[in-house]
Scaffold this motif. Structure first.
Motif, short mmCIF file in Angstrom:
data_model
loop_
_atom_site.label_atom_id
_atom_site.label_comp_id
_atom_site.label_asym_id
_atom_site.label_seq_id
_atom_site.Cartn_x
_atom_site.Cartn_y
_atom_site.Cartn_z
N THR A 177 112.19 -22.13 -21.13
CA THR A 177 111.86 -21.22 -22.27
C THR A 177 110.49 -20.89 -21.98
O THR A 177 109.77 -21.67 -21.23
N SER A 178 110.27 -19.72 -22.63
CA SER A 178 108.96 -18.95 -22.14
C SER A 178 108.56 -18.14 -23.12
O SER A 178 109.45 -17.44 -23.71
N GLU A 179 107.35 -17.72 -23.63
CA GLU A 179 106.86 -17.03 -24.60
C GLU A 179 105.85 -16.19 -23.91
O GLU A 179 104.59 -16.94 -23.35
N ILE A 180 105.49 -15.03 -23.83
CA ILE A 180 104.55 -14.23 -23.50
C ILE A 180 103.15 -14.61 -23.98
O ILE A 180 103.13 -14.70 -25.36
N GLY A 181 102.08 -15.03 -23.37
CA GLY A 181 100.79 -15.23 -23.65
C GLY A 181 100.54 -16.71 -24.16
O GLY A 181 99.62 -17.16 -24.65
N ALA A 182 101.78 -17.64 -24.14
CA ALA A 182 101.73 -18.93 -24.84
C ALA A 182 102.18 -19.98 -23.66
O ALA A 182 101.65 -21.08 -23.70
N GLY A 183 102.78 -19.40 -22.69
CA GLY A 183 103.12 -20.28 -21.71
C GLY A 183 104.83 -20.59 -21.64
O GLY A 183 105.54 -19.93 -21.87
N THR A 184 105.16 -21.50 -20.47
CA THR A 184 106.53 -21.77 -19.90
C THR A 184 106.69 -23.20 -20.01
O THR A 184 106.02 -24.10 -19.67
N VAL A 185 107.92 -23.60 -20.34
CA VAL A 185 108.49 -24.86 -20.11
C VAL A 185 109.86 -24.96 -19.41
O VAL A 185 110.67 -24.22 -19.49
N PHE A 186 109.68 -25.71 -17.94
CA PHE A 186 110.81 -25.90 -17.08
C PHE A 186 111.48 -27.28 -17.71
O PHE A 186 110.63 -28.35 -17.60
N GLU A 187 112.56 -27.33 -17.97
CA GLU A 187 113.13 -28.65 -18.13
C GLU A 187 114.27 -28.96 -17.28
O GLU A 187 115.05 -28.45 -17.15
N VAL A 188 114.25 -30.08 -16.50
CA VAL A 188 115.17 -30.60 -15.75
C VAL A 188 115.85 -31.77 -16.21
O VAL A 188 115.14 -32.68 -16.41
N ASN A 189 116.86 -31.86 -16.07
CA ASN A 189 117.97 -32.93 -16.57
C ASN A 189 118.40 -33.53 -15.43
O ASN A 189 119.33 -32.79 -14.42
N LEU A 190 118.41 -34.96 -15.17
CA LEU A 190 118.91 -35.61 -14.14
C LEU A 190 119.75 -36.83 -14.23
O LEU A 190 119.68 -37.28 -15.22
N ALA A 191 120.42 -37.09 -13.52
CA ALA A 191 121.42 -38.36 -13.62
C ALA A 191 120.75 -39.78 -13.46
O ALA A 191 119.94 -39.81 -12.50
N CYS A 192 121.05 -40.36 -14.25
CA CYS A 192 120.40 -41.96 -14.07
C CYS A 192 121.47 -43.03 -13.55
O CYS A 192 121.04 -43.95 -13.00
N ARG A 193 122.84 -42.48 -13.44
CA ARG A 193 123.71 -43.42 -12.94
C ARG A 193 124.40 -42.69 -11.48
O ARG A 193 124.39 -41.57 -11.75
N PRO A 194 124.71 -43.37 -10.74
CA PRO A 194 125.43 -42.74 -9.38
C PRO A 194 126.97 -42.37 -9.85
O PRO A 194 127.24 -42.54 -10.87
N ASP A 195 127.02 -41.19 -9.23
CA ASP A 195 128.23 -40.44 -9.09
C ASP A 195 129.57 -41.45 -8.85
O ASP A 195 129.44 -42.20 -7.77
N PRO A 196 130.62 -41.74 -9.85
CA PRO A 196 131.64 -42.49 -9.47
C PRO A 196 132.25 -41.96 -8.16
O PRO A 196 132.82 -42.74 -7.39
N GLN A 197 132.10 -40.98 -7.58
CA GLN A 197 132.85 -40.36 -6.66
C GLN A 197 132.45 -40.96 -5.23
O GLN A 197 132.65 -40.94 -4.19
N ASP A 198 131.13 -41.43 -5.58
CA ASP A 198 130.20 -41.97 -4.47
C ASP A 198 130.41 -43.42 -3.98
O ASP A 198 129.59 -44.12 -3.35
N SER A 199 131.07 -44.03 -5.12
CA SER A 199 131.00 -45.48 -5.01
C SER A 199 131.82 -45.96 -4.00
O SER A 199 131.46 -47.43 -3.64
N GLY A 200 132.51 -45.48 -3.24
CA GLY A 200 133.20 -46.01 -2.25
C GLY A 200 132.36 -45.64 -0.87
O GLY A 200 132.79 -45.94 0.27
N ALA A 201 131.37 -44.96 -1.07
CA ALA A 201 130.60 -44.41 0.17
C ALA A 201 129.66 -45.53 0.83
O ALA A 201 129.37 -46.43 0.08
#
Length: 201
Positions: A177-201
């Motif tokens: 989200t960004s506004e000219i003359g006011a600044g920008t926000v980058f928002e990163v959303n990440l996983a806190c739990r392992p991917d179930p598909q990786d459980s057997g790895a």
């Protein structure tokens, strides 16, 4: 004669400086291309997001000092661990912090790093700057490979594309989200739990 010799020497120094700058740009561009194309070889594990952000700030210390920016940390996430590859996540935030510093006014930049929980399984990191902002038309293209708003020779246009690629490899999302003359926000959303598909790895 001395004046002529001195002028010639100065011209030679300037030519060498430009050659070095060009070589540095080529090297950075090559590294960006390799990073963009290279698949992850490490397995994601629980890593502390606050340690990652602190390390990214440390790596960006010279950029922060050069621009005179002040960094504020608002670490509010209850759970501090996400699932990821530490080096890749550090690279994500090094890119975001560097871009923010370049966008902010010299000597008056305010960069805020925020973390907050988004349920039991997700964590959000917000990189907030008080820079010049990004036009709405460019916001839709900001993550495209080779798209850049920086001047000629100042950016490869791969930084945010690499960031998006790495975030998605971590089962995450990134928004802006960004506004000219006011600044920008980058928002990163990440996983806190392992991917179930990786459980057997």
């Amino acid at each position: 004669k001395k004046g002529i010799a001195s002028g010639a020497a100065s011209a030679d120094v300037e030519k060498l400086r430009r050659i070095v700058e060009s070589a540095d740009r080529v090297l950075k561009f090559t590294r960006d291309l390799v990073t963009y194309a290279r698949p992850a070889t490490e397995h994601p594990i629980p890593v502390c997001i606050h340690e990652i952000l602190d390390q990214a700030v440390s790596f960006c210390e010279h950029v922060i000092e050069d621009t005179g920016a002040v960094v504020f940390k608002n670490y509010g996430a209850a759970s501090t661990h996400v699932i990821g590859v530490k080096g890749q996540l550090v690279q994500v935030f090094v890119n975001l912090i560097t871009n923010a510093c370049h966008a902010m006014p010299l000597g008056a930049g305010r960069l805020t790093l925020e973390t907050l929980s988004a349920g039991d399984e997700r964590l959000v990191v917000r990189v907030v700057d008080n820079g010049r902002g990004i036009p709405e038309d460019n916001q839709a293209r900001i993550f495209e490979p080779f798209f850049t708003t920086k001047g000629e020779g100042k950016g490869t246009g791969l930084g945010l594309s690499i960031v998006k690629n790495l975030v998605e490899q971590h089962r995450g999302t990134i928004g802006i989200t960004s506004e000219i003359g006011a600044g920008t926000v980058f928002e990163v959303n990440l996983a806190c739990r392992p991917d179930p598909q990786d459980s057997g790895a």
